[in-house]
Scaffold this active site. Structure first.
Site, PDB file in Angstrom:
ATOM      1  N   ARG A  55       3.466 -14.769  19.310  1.00  0.00           N
ATOM      2  CA  ARG A  55       4.689 -15.484  19.738  1.00  0.00           C
ATOM      3  C   ARG A  55       5.319 -16.200  18.547  1.00  0.00           C
ATOM      4  NH1 ARG A  55       3.191 -19.871  23.020  1.00  0.00           N
ATOM      5  NH2 ARG A  55       0.960 -19.628  22.619  1.00  0.00           N
ATOM      6  N   ASP A 115     -10.384 -16.233  18.419  1.00  0.00           N
ATOM      7  CA  ASP A 115     -10.026 -17.635  18.236  1.00  0.00           C
ATOM      8  C   ASP A 115     -10.278 -17.985  16.763  1.00  0.00           C
ATOM      9  OD1 ASP A 115      -9.972 -20.386  18.033  1.00  0.00           O
ATOM     10  OD2 ASP A 115     -11.154 -20.744  19.844  1.00  0.00           O
ATOM     11  N   ASN A 169      -1.059 -18.353  10.260  1.00  0.00           N
ATOM     12  CA  ASN A 169       0.058 -18.971  10.995  1.00  0.00           C
ATOM     13  C   ASN A 169      -0.393 -19.679  12.267  1.00  0.00           C
ATOM     14  OD1 ASN A 169       2.971 -19.096  12.188  1.00  0.00           O
ATOM     15  ND2 ASN A 169       1.795 -17.879  13.661  1.00  0.00           N
ATOM     16  N   SER A 171       3.149 -27.804   7.740  1.00  0.00           N
ATOM     17  CA  SER A 171       4.189 -28.526   8.480  1.00  0.00           C
ATOM     18  C   SER A 171       4.666 -29.729   7.693  1.00  0.00           C
ATOM     19  CB  SER A 171       3.626 -28.997   9.822  1.00  0.00           C
ATOM     20  OG  SER A 171       4.532 -29.876  10.457  1.00  0.00           O
ATOM     21  N   TYR A 188      -2.860 -33.524  13.814  1.00  0.00           N
ATOM     22  CA  TYR A 188      -2.040 -32.422  13.270  1.00  0.00           C
ATOM     23  C   TYR A 188      -1.670 -32.692  11.806  1.00  0.00           C
ATOM     24  CZ  TYR A 188       1.817 -28.949  13.504  1.00  0.00           C
ATOM     25  OH  TYR A 188       2.663 -27.877  13.307  1.00  0.00           O
ATOM     26  N   LYS A 237      -2.848 -30.230   8.720  1.00  0.00           N
ATOM     27  CA  LYS A 237      -1.905 -29.550   7.837  1.00  0.00           C
ATOM     28  C   LYS A 237      -2.031 -30.065   6.397  1.00  0.00           C
ATOM     29  CE  LYS A 237      -0.004 -26.912  11.036  1.00  0.00           C
ATOM     30  NZ  LYS A 237      -0.331 -25.477  11.094  1.00  0.00           N
TER      31      LYS A 237
END
Ligand code: NAP
Length: 242
Positions: free
Chosen positions: A11, A59, A88, A140, A153, A157
């Site tokens: 996706r 996973d 990604n 990010s 997060y 990152k």
């Protein structure tokens, strides 16, 4: 046969990257975790470019699954090379740190930071032997500036950015480049719950990015043209740096 592996290819940004690399005539290995229908849709779109699409469901945060599925593919394809790896896959599970659960911390670190280690390591030996490789990881803005509500997060990152810079120096002599792209807000399932109307006011370009705008930069870094770029983090954020 030349292959590109895209984690989280079912996706969003990952699908757009699969299609750009298919345009560059790579056969695509599409990794995903659970969404079979969307992964098959990506595969159908990839095949329109007259290359092969192979679904690799595992996973990325689970070492045993990475080793058994990806490791088995690598072992069974000694004549084929994964020239390009795009790390990604990623998730966000936002919470203020005082309310964060251990599982929220671990799952988010697992999907980005552990995954960088497990997946990159699994494809490294053939790349070293081949003396060519491109590894691009999607990090990010959150990992550069830190975002409240995202200690997990941002840490994941930022950790990947450090690992990217270190690995880039380890493998530079073998023709392997290791880079990262750092998107700001991009319109995908991951950002569906955000208030776009409110957030775009703080973005200098006054809009969210599209997955294809990230994929174009990734495809460049994954190409032979980016041969002297390594250890770099390219921001793709419409001017939103702070
Ligand atoms: P998305 O639309 O939510 O898609 C996530 C993809 O990652 C899906 O293909 C999903 O597979 C896969 N995935 C998640 N956890 C996985 C795991 N443990 N193992 C294997 N696959 C896994 O997300 P996106 O917006 O395209 O994000 C892609 C990357 O860009 C992520 O690393 C994200 O952190 C980063 N990013 C996104 C934005 C943004 O604004 N969208 C901004 C900065 C950075 P299933 O379909 O099977 O669930």
């Amino acid at each position: 046969m030349k292959y590109a592996l895209v984690t989280g290819g079912s996706r969003g940004i990952g699908r757009a990257i699969c299609l750009k690399l298919a345009e560059q005539q790579y056969n695509i290995l599409i990794n995903y975790r659970s969404n079979d229908d969307e992964a098959r849709k990506t595969a159908d779109l990839v095949q329109e470019h007259n290359v092969t699409a192979t679904l690799l469901k595992f996973d990325v945060s689970n070492k045993e699954e990475v080793d058994s599925v990806l490791g088995a593919w690598v072992d069974a394809h000694k004549e084929d090379v994964i020239e390009v790896l795009i790390n990604n896959a990623g998730i966000r599970e936002d919470a203020l740190m005082v309310f964060m659960t251990d599982d929220q911390w671990r799952r988010v670190l697992g999907a980005s930071l552990d995954a960088f280690y497990y997946v990159s390591r699994a494809v490294m030996n053939p790349m070293l032997a081949n003396r060519y490789g491109r590894i691009v990881t999607v990090v990010s803005l959150s990992g550069i500036k830190g975002m409240p509500g995202q200690t997990n997060y941002s840490a994941a990152k930022a950790g990947v950015i450090g690992a990217t810079k270190a690995l880039a120096q380890e493998v530079a002599r073998r023709g392997i480049t290791v880079n990262a792209v750092a998107p700001g807000f991009v319109r995908t399932d991951m950002t569906q719950d955000l208030n776009e109307a409110e957030l775009k006011a703080i973005i200098p370009m006054k809009r969210f990015g599209e997955p294809e705008e990230v994929a174009d930069a990734v495809a460049f870094l994954a190409s032979k043209k980016a041969s002297y770029i390594t250890g770099a983090v390219l921001s793709i954020n419409g001017g939103l740096y702070t």
